[in-house]
Design a protein around this motif. Structure first.
Motif, mmCIF file in Angstrom:
data_model
loop_
_atom_site.group_PDB
_atom_site.id
_atom_site.type_symbol
_atom_site.label_atom_id
_atom_site.label_comp_id
_atom_site.label_asym_id
_atom_site.label_seq_id
_atom_site.Cartn_x
_atom_site.Cartn_y
_atom_site.Cartn_z
ATOM 1 N N LYS A 125 -2.700 -0.313 -7.423
ATOM 2 C CA LYS A 125 -1.847 0.437 -6.367
ATOM 3 C C LYS A 125 -0.670 1.325 -7.349
ATOM 4 O O LYS A 125 -0.228 0.557 -8.150
ATOM 5 C CB LYS A 125 -1.175 -0.554 -5.691
ATOM 6 N N SER A 157 2.742 2.789 -7.985
ATOM 7 C CA SER A 157 3.912 2.448 -7.471
ATOM 8 C C SER A 157 5.170 2.893 -8.304
ATOM 9 O O SER A 157 4.770 3.183 -9.699
ATOM 10 C CB SER A 157 4.337 0.713 -7.386
ATOM 11 N N THR A 178 2.666 7.656 -0.111
ATOM 12 C CA THR A 178 3.195 6.566 -0.722
ATOM 13 C C THR A 178 4.256 6.516 -1.368
ATOM 14 O O THR A 178 5.320 5.832 -1.370
ATOM 15 C CB THR A 178 1.983 6.078 -1.730
ATOM 16 N N GLN A 218 8.037 4.619 -0.822
ATOM 17 C CA GLN A 218 8.837 3.806 -1.757
ATOM 18 C C GLN A 218 10.283 4.558 -2.229
ATOM 19 O O GLN A 218 10.920 3.504 -2.200
ATOM 20 C CB GLN A 218 7.687 3.758 -3.075
ATOM 21 N N ASP A 268 9.495 -9.528 -5.797
ATOM 22 C CA ASP A 268 9.365 -8.327 -5.031
ATOM 23 C C ASP A 268 7.678 -8.800 -4.771
ATOM 24 O O ASP A 268 6.787 -8.766 -5.470
ATOM 25 C CB ASP A 268 9.301 -6.992 -5.682
ATOM 26 N N SER A 291 5.763 -6.795 -3.237
ATOM 27 C CA SER A 291 4.715 -5.776 -3.141
ATOM 28 C C SER A 291 4.163 -5.418 -4.733
ATOM 29 O O SER A 291 2.881 -5.043 -4.719
ATOM 30 C CB SER A 291 5.571 -4.339 -2.876
ATOM 31 N N ASP A 292 4.947 -5.906 -5.647
ATOM 32 C CA ASP A 292 4.039 -5.660 -7.059
ATOM 33 C C ASP A 292 4.359 -7.010 -7.805
ATOM 34 O O ASP A 292 3.967 -7.128 -9.166
ATOM 35 C CB ASP A 292 4.997 -4.645 -7.514
#
Length: 454
Positions: free
Chosen positions: A70, A72, A230, A234, A428, A430-431
């Motif tokens: 992904k 980011s 995306t 973010q 976090d 998400s990551d």
């Protein structure tokens, strides 16, 4: 006899302690330079080792993110931090090379001086040995003594004859010591040149790696730009988080300023009441004594207005002292958490038309790392920002803010001491990165924390 007189008189005129003193001074100079170089070199190597550890830590974190497939903004942030560290490492290597160049120059001069001194000593010693060989008999020595003008000169010449042998031995030892020192200095010089060669090779490798990192940075940015949705999502999240935290901080500071203004106004009101009462009492006493009308109140001095704006936060003696103490520790304060600074204070550009302002510094930590208050103060407020905690501590006119926390161990109004634990860093989802943000505000304005923490 004339020849013997010449060599002995030459020996008498030559203070045999001077070469030894010069040699000792020379050795002390070498040792002092080497000690100074050693200390500075050790500090640079220590910093370089720390940078290497930080780079490896960032690479491991980036590797975990890359496995998620992904893209980011965290990848860009970590890669930017890695690039900055590599640039700092190259700067450290340059400093080491510069120090080695100075050391090589100094050592080269020392070697040349020692070689020149050694050559002179050998020539003088050779003449002394040759003369001693030619004058082995006692006749010339006795004639030299008897040829003296008086008894004192004869005695002095006899003492010189006795000291010639000792001097020859001391010169031989001095030559031997000089040879050992010269050999050592040449060895050190060779080691310095080898170290410089290694550093130049290390510098070249770091520059090549830095180029690769920048190419990778450009590649990730291009991929993010292609995935517009995306990237926008973010960026929107970052902007929302920054805006929410900023609004909460400003509201809390305004609340503190209003409370301080009320306290200052009340203090001024009470002081004015006391002053008026004192004036009235004085006027009454005067009227009783003189039977005259007291001086009108209009003639009295006006009351002092309380401080306005953020300066009111340091209007009390206690707050003024705390502000001064906090300011006095600037540059000596420890980071609020163990970790790597991944983003500093200021504007950051993510796209040609998108910039975000970071009012503090971001610190990547281990999962669940403890966060500490950097200085004593009072907790102004604990608030939630996008499911994470933030703690604001007041230090007189200054505030420190610790955000992106998973949990907190303090509450509003509580006094905290320097290095007291106040919470733990959030992760976090998400990551998978554990990262906190740290800010310093003076009144209603954020300041760069990098000049405050070491």
């Amino acid at each position: 006899m004339a020849a013997y007189s010449s060599i002995v008189d030459s020996f008498a005129a030559h203070n045999n302690t001077m070469p030894l003193l010069r040699f000792i001074t020379f050795l002390l100079l070498i040792l002092s330079v080497q000690t100074s170089y050693g200390q500075s070199s050790a500090e640079l190597k220590k910093r370089k080792d720390a940078i290497n550890r930080e780079i490896e830590s960032l690479k491991k974190t980036r590797s975990k993110i890359d496995k998620n497939k992904k893209l980011s903004l965290s990848q860009i942030t970590l890669l930017n931090a890695q690039i900055k560290l590599r640039e700092e490492k190259i700067g450290t290597i340059n400093s080491e090379i510069k120090m080695l160049d100075n050391k090589i120059s100094t050592n080269t001069s020392e070697v040349k001086a020692l070689q020149s001194d050694l050559s002179r000593l050998k020539k003088e010693y050779a003449k002394m040995i040759l003369f001693a060989f030619r004058n082995q008999g006692a006749y010339n020595k006795m004639m030299f003594v008897f040829a003296a003008k008086d008894f004192n000169q004869a005695y002095m010449r006899l003492k010189y004859i006795q000291q010639v042998g000792k001097f020859r031995k001391s010169q031989a030892k001095y030559i031997e010591t000089t040879q050992v020192t010269l050999k050592k200095q040449i060895s050190i010089l060779d080691e310095n040149k080898r170290q410089k060669s290694d550093l130049l090779s290390d510098q070249l490798n770091e520059k090549q790696t830095l180029g690769k990192d920048k190419n990778e940075q450009s590649k990730i940015l291009n991929n993010l730009t292609k995935q517009e949705k995306t990237l926008q999502a973010q960026l929107a999240k970052k902007q929302k988080e920054a805006s929410s935290l900023n609004n909460a901080i400003q509201a809390a500071i305004r609340k503190e300023i209003l409370a301080a203004q009320r306290r200052a106004a009340e203090k001024a009101r009470l002081a004015e009441q006391a002053r008026q009462a004192k004036l009235a009492a004085a006027a009454k006493a005067k009227a009783t004594t003189t039977a005259k009308t007291p001086t009108p109140a209009a003639a009295t001095k006006p009351a002092v207005k309380p401080a306005s704006g953020s300066s009111v936060l340091a209007s009390s003696p206690e707050d003024a002292k705390l502000s001064s103490s906090f300011m006095g520790n600037r540059g000596r304060l420890q980071k609020p958490a163990q970790g790597i600074v991944t983003q500093g204070f200021g504007q950051y550009k993510y796209k040609s038309n998108v910039t975000l302002f970071n009012p503090g510094i971001n610190i990547k930590t281990a999962a669940g790392a403890t966060v500490y208050a950097i200085f004593e103060g009072q907790v102004s407020q604990v608030f939630m920002v996008l499911n994470n905690y933030a703690v604001m501590v007041r230090h007189g006119e200054y505030f420190t803010i610790y955000s992106k926390l998973r949990s907190v161990s303090v509450s509003a109004g509580q006094k905290v001491s320097t290095r007291q634990a106040i919470g733990t860093v959030a992760n976090d989802p998400s990551d998978g990165i554990s990262e906190m943000q740290f800010q310093i505000w003076k009144g209603t304005k954020p300041v760069d924390p990098s000049g405050w923490v070491r």
